[in-house]
Design an enzyme around this catalytic site. Structure first.
Site, PDB file in Angstrom:
ATOM      1  CE  LYS A  97     -35.648   7.185  28.384  1.00  0.00           C
ATOM      2  NZ  LYS A  97     -35.039   7.379  27.148  1.00  0.00           N
TER       3      LYS A  97
ATOM      4  CB  THR B 134     -38.776  18.034  25.740  1.00  0.00           C
ATOM      5  OG1 THR B 134     -39.930  17.600  24.770  1.00  0.00           O
ATOM      6  CG2 THR B 134     -39.429  18.596  27.190  1.00  0.00           C
TER       7      THR B 134
ATOM      8  N   GLY C  57     -34.980  15.687  22.094  1.00  0.00           N
ATOM      9  CA  GLY C  57     -33.529  15.229  22.039  1.00  0.00           C
ATOM     10  C   GLY C  57     -33.315  14.725  23.603  1.00  0.00           C
ATOM     11  CB  THR C  58     -35.184  14.581  26.682  1.00  0.00           C
ATOM     12  OG1 THR C  58     -36.260  13.941  26.197  1.00  0.00           O
ATOM     13  CG2 THR C  58     -35.646  16.020  26.937  1.00  0.00           C
ATOM     14  N   GLY C  59     -34.088  12.045  25.078  1.00  0.00           N
ATOM     15  CA  GLY C  59     -33.516  10.674  25.563  1.00  0.00           C
ATOM     16  C   GLY C  59     -32.328  10.455  25.044  1.00  0.00           C
ATOM     17  CB  CYS C  60     -30.489  11.594  22.001  1.00  0.00           C
ATOM     18  SG  CYS C  60     -31.481  11.157  20.691  1.00  0.00           S
TER      19      CYS C  60
END
Length: 477
Positions: free
Chosen positions: A379, A410, A412-415
């Protein structure tokens, strides 16, 4: 009815046929076709007996290629004939009327003839170009569509079928896809078979697919296991969860963390897998080395398809793993990952490479593959300028561009991204499409985010899911 993943064996040149077939059966293979013309009759029968026992243990069909006499001798489930082999009527005189007879075809006329003469299923191909045979007849996806409309018996698509091409063949009406080298030549045939097997979930009713998340809790609801469950559920799959840690946090940061004992983590994991099971697994915060190693072992033993989000570095830059957990993640979990989804700080920790360009991201991704990751999504949100992600699917590489939004919401975007990808995989999308849909979902969730809390607020899961569903319905119409 014959359907699902159809495995054709190789010539057993490496002596590992039984091991490979058993792994493929664990990965979800529903039919095995044994090719053994060039093997001594006594060895051929011995192997056929062992393969039949394996197949029936896994509730799969066992088909003999070209040799109805052998199929009759060992009481196989059927025989598969080529255009140059004996007639269906002759084969039927040898094997029971209750057994299956399949026929290879290359056109609508051959398919109709096979059905009229009593075939129980037909194989049509080669649908795509293939390296396994040089003298193939290439029929193409349009012929597959015509055959599907012409016959009433099951249709098996064969020839040059990758997971992405299998998705196309199933969309064209195939009931099964036949794979040889895509599984038999893979270093991990169980995981390769699982990748193909999940494609058959594509038309299941909601909730479609079981997705297990193994991660920490975020009491504020924006990230961690709460974000995962929201994502999985709103996108239409069934979510189960294993908690590895409890956190006291909000949009301003993490105040405290309470680690769940490893033994209790494993009890949760075994309870879910022994009953409900999992089509895909998403891992997030795993806290320390003992949990990482034991979770990796379960993923390996059960041939689970795992999307691994290596939660290693917090937004503020502090490490979230001790040295034991860091080492275990790289040595034990990374080689079990079907898709690894690190951000740039995590890439640097794992590889020692600090990517500043697309080329350096690709270089780092290849290093992660050398360390064992099957596929890698790096990412690029931390880069300046355009936000470009790099997706490495085996040897293939793709640049996926993102729109940047002027917002601090933003959290929690990775989860959310990793659990969305795991969800779309469980629903029958091939990996590249699952990644693209996952990225679209996260972009919508960021775009539609609203202030909630005094810091970095959460993304808007529900509005993103509603918009994505609207877009899907519009495309279908």
């Amino acid at each position: 009815m014959l359907s699902g993943l159809y495995l054709i064996t190789d010539n057993n040149l490496d002596g590992k046929l039984l091991t490979k077939v058993e792994a493929a059966l664990k990965g979800g293979t529903k039919t095995v076709q044994y090719r053994a013309k060039d093997i001594r009759p006594d060895k051929r029968r011995e192997m056929a007996e062992k393969l039949k026992a394996l197949c029936h243990r896994h509730k799969a069909l066992f088909i003999i290629n070209d040799l109805p006499e052998l199929a009759h001798e060992i009481d196989a489930d059927g025989v598969h004939l080529g255009q140059e082999d004996m007639s269906i009527a002759s084969a039927r005189q040898i094997i029971s009327h209750k057994k299956l007879i399949g026929v290879s075809t290359h056109s609508v006329d051959e398919a109709l003839k096979a059905e009229a003469h009593g075939a129980d299923y037909i194989a049509i191909g080669s649908i795509f170009p293939t390296d396994s045979k040089q003298d193939i007849t290439l029929v193409g996806i349009d012929t597959l569509k015509k055959v599907r409309k012409a016959v009433r018996i099951p249709v098996v698509a064969i020839g040059g079928i990758t997971p992405a091409r299998a998705f196309e063949a199933l969309s064209a009406g195939a009931d099964a896809v036949a794979i040889l080298s895509g599984i038999m030549a893979d270093a991990d045939p169980a995981r390769a078979a699982k990748e193909y097997s999940l494609l058959f979930n594509r038309n299941n009713p909601a909730p479609n697919g079981n997705v297990l998340t193994i991660a920490g809790s975020d009491c504020s609801g924006g990230a961690g296991i709460q974000a995962d469950i929201k994502t999985i559920t709103l996108l239409g799959s069934y979510a189960s969860s294993v908690l590895t840690a409890l956190t006291a946090q909000n949009t301003l940061g993490v105040n405290d963390t309470y680690m769940v004992h490893t033994d209790f983590v494993m009890k949760q994991l075994e309870a879910v897998l022994d009953d409900i099971g999992a089509d895909t697994v998403k891992t997030g915060m795993l806290s320390w080395g003992g949990i990482v190693s034991r979770v990796a072992k379960v993923i390996e033993e059960r041939s689970l398809l795992a999307v691994v989000d290596p939660v290693m570095v917090a937004k503020g830059g502090e490490s979230l793993l001790d040295k034991e957990a860091h080492d275990s993640l790289i040595s034990r979990l990374l080689p079990q990952s079907y898709l690894l989804t690190p951000n740039l700080p995590e890439v640097e920790v794992m590889t020692g490479i600090e990517p500043r360009t697309i080329g350096e991201m690709i270089e780092a991704g290849r290093t992660l593959q050398e360390l064992g990751a099957r596929n890698v999504l790096i990412k690029g949100g931390h880069l300046h300028g355009d936000a470009t992600d790099i997706l490495l699917l085996g040897e293939e590489e793709y640049q996926l561009n993102n729109q940047r939004f002027d917002t601090i919401n933003t959290h929690g975007t990775g989860c959310t991204l990793s659990s969305a990808i795991a969800t779309f995989l469980a629903q029958g999308y091939p990996l590249k499409q699952a990644v693209e849909r996952g990225k679209r979902f996260v972009s919508l969730a960021i775009e539609k985010s609203t202030p909630n809390g005094r810091g970095h607020g959460p993304v808007n899961h529900i509005q993103a899911a509603m918009q994505l569903l609207h877009e899907q319905v519009s495309v279908q119409d």
